[in-house]
Design a protein around this motif. Structure first.
Motif, PDB file in Angstrom:
ATOM      1  N   CYS A  68       9.332  -7.756   1.258  1.00  0.00           N
ATOM      2  CA  CYS A  68      10.377  -6.876   1.305  1.00  0.00           C
ATOM      3  C   CYS A  68      11.392  -6.984  -0.044  1.00  0.00           C
ATOM      4  N   CYS A  83       8.240  -4.175   4.765  1.00  0.00           N
ATOM      5  CA  CYS A  83       7.809  -4.111   6.090  1.00  0.00           C
ATOM      6  C   CYS A  83       8.620  -3.065   6.930  1.00  0.00           C
ATOM      7  N   GLY A  84       9.676  -2.440   6.669  1.00  0.00           N
ATOM      8  CA  GLY A  84      10.332  -1.334   7.421  1.00  0.00           C
ATOM      9  C   GLY A  84      10.693  -1.585   8.940  1.00  0.00           C
ATOM     10  N   CYS A  88      14.500  -6.461  10.338  1.00  0.00           N
ATOM     11  CA  CYS A  88      14.200  -7.290   9.092  1.00  0.00           C
ATOM     12  C   CYS A  88      15.538  -7.231   8.443  1.00  0.00           C
ATOM     13  N   CYS A  91      15.213  -5.239   4.807  1.00  0.00           N
ATOM     14  CA  CYS A  91      14.861  -3.607   4.827  1.00  0.00           C
ATOM     15  C   CYS A  91      15.947  -2.906   5.661  1.00  0.00           C
TER      16      CYS A  91
HETATM   17 ZN   LIG Z   1      11.313  -5.799   5.515  1.00  0.00          ZN
END
Ligand SMILES: [Zn+2]
Length: 315
Positions: A68, A83-84, A88, A91
Motif C-alpha cells: 500500500c 489493498c483498498g 487499511c 489506503c
Molecule cells: Zn491498503
C-alpha cells in the motif's frame, strides 16, 4: 454530522539542502531546476510530492502494508498494488488507485510546502527572511513594507542580504512577526535573527541565494561519468523553514465501496496516521538527490490550525 474537516499546520526546517525537481530528464544534460510557485516564483514543494512521501513513510511506520506504500500499480501478473480495504490505515488515509468498488481519494489532503523563513548570509551572520505573503500563511499581517528596505526589530544603518545592501527600518506599526513564530515552536536562534522584506523583493532574495551544486551524470549502464554531463542543480538551503497544511477529512462522511471507513473514526485519528511519517522525514528526507545527502527535514510542530486567517474551506 459535525464538521467536515480539520486543517493541521506543519512547520519544518531543512536539515539538508532540499531539491524537488521540476521534472525533465533525471540525469539529462540540462540543468536541474526546482519547482516554483507560478505566481510568486518562490520555490516550493508540491503537495503531490509531500503526499507520496507521507504515504511511503506512514506505511513504513505501520509495517504491515508494503503493497500500500507506493503508487498502487499492480505488477504485470496483476499482483501487488493498493489493498483498498476499509480497515487499511494507509489506503483509507492516503487513498487508493483501484479496487472492485473503484478508487478512493483518501481522508488526508496536502497543501504545497511554502517557504516561511529563508536563511541568508549577512555580515551579522545568518538572518532568516520572511515577507507579508509568507506570514499571512500563519495568520500574521505585516503591512506597508517598501521594496527598497529590510525591516527588523532592531535598527541599524544597513544590512547586506547576500550581495544586496539595504537600509534597515523598523517594522511599521510594531508588526514584529517574532511572537507569531514563537507560537509555532520555531527555535529561538531563528526568531532572534529575523527580517522582513516586501513580497516583491522576497523572490529575488530567495532565488539569488539558493544553493547551487554541480554534479556529474553517471551512465547507469556503464557506471562511468558521461562525457559532457556535468550539470548543476539548485536546492533550498539548509535551515530554510517550510510550512504546509494537512487537511484531515471526517471519516464518518465517507464510504469505501458501500461500507463505512473502519480503521479511523475521527479527524484526529486521520492525523495520527499522517504524523507517523514525521520522524522519517528527518532520517530519509523528501525530494530527489537523497543519495547526495539532500532532503532531510525536521518537523518542529504540527497543530490544529482552525484559527487560520486564510482558511479556504472546501478541500
Ligand atoms: Zn491498503
Amino acid at each position: 454530522m459535525g464538521k467536515s474537516f480539520t486543517p493541521y499546520r506543519i512547520t519544518a526546517m531543512a536539515v539538508d539542502p532540499i531539491h524537488v525537481g521540476a521534472g525533465g530528464g533525471r540525469l539529462g544534460r540540462v540543468d536541474q531546476s526546482i519547482v516554483r510557485d507560478p505566481v510568486t516564483q518562490v520555490p516550493k514543494i508540491p503537495g503531490s510530492s509531500l503526499a507520496g512521501v507521507y504515504r511511503a513513510y506512514a506505511a513504513m511506520a505501520k509495517d504491515r502494508y508494503p503493497d500500500c506504500a507506493g503508487q498502487g500499480q499492480p505488477d504485470k501478473q496483476g499482483k501487488g498494488g493498493h489493498c483498498g480495504k476499509r480497515d487499511c490505515p494507509i489506503c483509507t488515509v492516503f487513498g487508493f488507485a483501484r479496487s472492485a468498488g473503484g478508487g478512493f481519494a483518501g481522508l488526508a489532503a496536502f497543501s504545497d510546502a511554502h517557504v516561511l523563513l529563508f536563511p541568508v548570509a549577512t555580515r551579522e551572520g545568518p538572518v532568516w527572511i520572511t515577507c507579508p505573503g509568507a506570514m499571512r500563511l500563519v495568520g500574521a499581517e505585516i503591512g506597508g513594507l517598501c521594496d527598497k528596505a529590510v525591516y527588523r526589530s532592531t535598527v541599524a544603518q544597513s544590512l547586506n542580504l547576500g550581495w544586496l545592501l539595504l537600509p534597515v527600518k523598523k517594522y511599521p506599526n510594531d508588526q514584529d512577526p517574532q511572537s507569531k513564530l514563537n507560537e509555532l515552536q520555531i527555535p529561538e536562534y531563528i526568531c532572534r535573527n529575523l527580517a522582513a522584506v516586501s513580497d516583491k523583493l522576497f523572490p529575488h532574495i530567495v532565488n539569488s541565494n539558493l544553493e547551487v551544486r554541480t554534479s556529474v551524470s553517471i551512465n547507469p549502464e556503464t557506471g562511468a561519468a558521461e562525457e559532457g554531463a556535468l550539470f548543476t542543480h539548485e536546492a533550498l538551503p539548509r535551515s530554510t523553514v517550510l510550512l504546509w497544511e494537512v487537511i484531515c477529512k471526517n471519516p464518518t462522511h465517507f464510504r469505501v465501496g458501500n461500507d463505512a471507513v473502519d480503521e479511523v473514526t475521527d479527524m484526529e485519528g486521520v492525523f495520527d496516521i499522517v504524523a507517523k511519517a514525521h520522524p522519517y522525514f528527518e532520517c530519509l528526507g523528501v525530494g530527489g538527490m537523497g543519495t547526495r545527502g539532500m532532503g532531510r527535514l525536521r518537523v518542529f510542530s504540527s497543530k490544529e490550525s482552525s484559527a487560520s486567517a486564510n482558511q479556504t474551506g472546501g478541500a
